[in-house]
Design an enzyme around this catalytic site. Sequence first.
Site, PDB file in Angstrom:
ATOM      1  N   LYS A 189      50.003  22.618  57.188  1.00 41.96           N
ATOM      2  CA  LYS A 189      49.677  23.185  58.507  1.00 41.96           C
ATOM      3  C   LYS A 189      48.180  23.040  58.780  1.00 41.96           C
ATOM      4  O   LYS A 189      47.391  22.725  57.894  1.00 41.96           O
ATOM      5  CB  LYS A 189      50.015  24.685  58.528  1.00 41.96           C
ATOM      6  CG  LYS A 189      51.491  25.039  58.361  1.00 41.96           C
ATOM      7  CD  LYS A 189      52.253  24.920  59.655  1.00 41.96           C
ATOM      8  CE  LYS A 189      53.689  25.429  59.522  1.00 41.96           C
ATOM      9  NZ  LYS A 189      54.437  24.826  58.401  1.00 41.96           N
ATOM     10  N   SER A 246      56.919  19.917  61.533  1.00 46.44           N
ATOM     11  CA  SER A 246      55.991  20.963  61.947  1.00 46.44           C
ATOM     12  C   SER A 246      54.618  20.405  62.327  1.00 46.44           C
ATOM     13  O   SER A 246      53.843  21.080  62.990  1.00 46.44           O
ATOM     14  CB  SER A 246      55.845  22.007  60.833  1.00 46.44           C
ATOM     15  OG  SER A 246      55.177  21.456  59.722  1.00 46.44           O
TER      16      SER A 246
END
Lengths: 187, 187
Positions: free
Chosen positions: B147, B110
């Site tokens: 993230k 990610s």
Amino acid sequence: MKSPKDKIFSFYISRKRMPSYAEIMRLVGFRSKNAVYKLINRLVEEGSVLKDTTGRLIPARALSEVPLLGLVEAGFPSEADAQTLDTIDINEYLFDHKEVSYLLKVKGDSMIDAGIHEGDLVMVERGRSAKTGDIVIANIDGGWTMKYLRKKGDKTYLEAANKKYKPIYPEQELQIAAVVKGVVRKY
Amino acid sequence: MKSPKDKIFSFYISRKRMPSYAEIMRLVGFRSKNAVYKLINRLVEEGSVLKDTTGRLIPARALSEVPLLGLVEAGFPSEADAQTLDTIDINEYLFDHKEVSYLLKVKGDSMIDAGIHEGDLVMVERGRSAKTGDIVIANIDGGWTMKYLRKKGDKTYLEAANKKYKPIYPEQELQIAAVVKGVVRKY
DNA sequence: ATTATAAGTGAACTATCGTTCACCATGCAA
DNA sequence: TTGCATGGTGAACGATAGTTCACTTATAAT
């Protein structure tokens, strides 16, 4: 307030040796070396300090070690578990052959698709044989670059990890100076 | 053949303390402590070893230091220049606040566009305030992820560095556990 | 309140510490 | 050949190392 153990380790970090019993005495505020002797025995028992065959102290684990948690997705353990965590020394993790290892600062974006950005440090090992697919530091026709080492038939060439750049086929000589073995980035 | 200096430093690395004069005597093969005394004085003069105020020895530079060359594009200096190179300790480079630092192994892709790949180790600092744009380890609605921390108006949300994944807006709570401060990759 | 356990004091012990001295062997310059 | 650094030997020095002993204080449980 720092614990006696922390004071001892701070001493080791700043002076690069363990303190003597007399020094610990002053450090911790005892008035007797025997109090230190008993303190040390406790630390030895709990495993945070070791003794030489000659009785001299050595820190039980490399003080450069850092707790290694599991996968990102596992998240953080509770504070209580913190003692039981695995730890690793980033130096030992990164460098297998320190004698031939160097760090290079990265310039440019030619390896960006390999996750190597401008400003990163790459750890390279000199004088090792490079395999196809390795990232290498090469001197090609007089200039230095970092690229993938590729092979087509019996022809060796260099390829960037960035579609902006075309593969480089050596006109005269392709000299591999070092192989990239690691990357370190700091934000 | 190892030089006396190398033998002394090897001792330090394996035993985590400098050898005594008598130990150096056996190590190097002298039959007199005075020969060691003079050897040490030479090493002190050349700067590779230091003496305490109490006379005890300490290694002059952290033995975990590695030569730092300039930019990739500058290539390799000749062997002769190797002594004059700058060196850095990767531990000190990477860790500013060791007490709150942890390493996490990365799973998933990610953050791949930020140059963080599966298998990399990320160095995170716990309990630091995160700014917009930082890469964070967060607990969002019960699950852990790594993230980018983003803000739109007064709403905070998480964004991956991979077009495959959509931004994540927290339904209940968004808890920032740590801020990513570095990345280490080993090939 | 009594007792048992743990933690600190102070002095002494021997072994080893780093240092110093006088002396010897080798190699090189004058 | 002489002289003189250089690097080593061997013995001795006081200081400090880690350790031990006998004793005192503090802490906590019964």
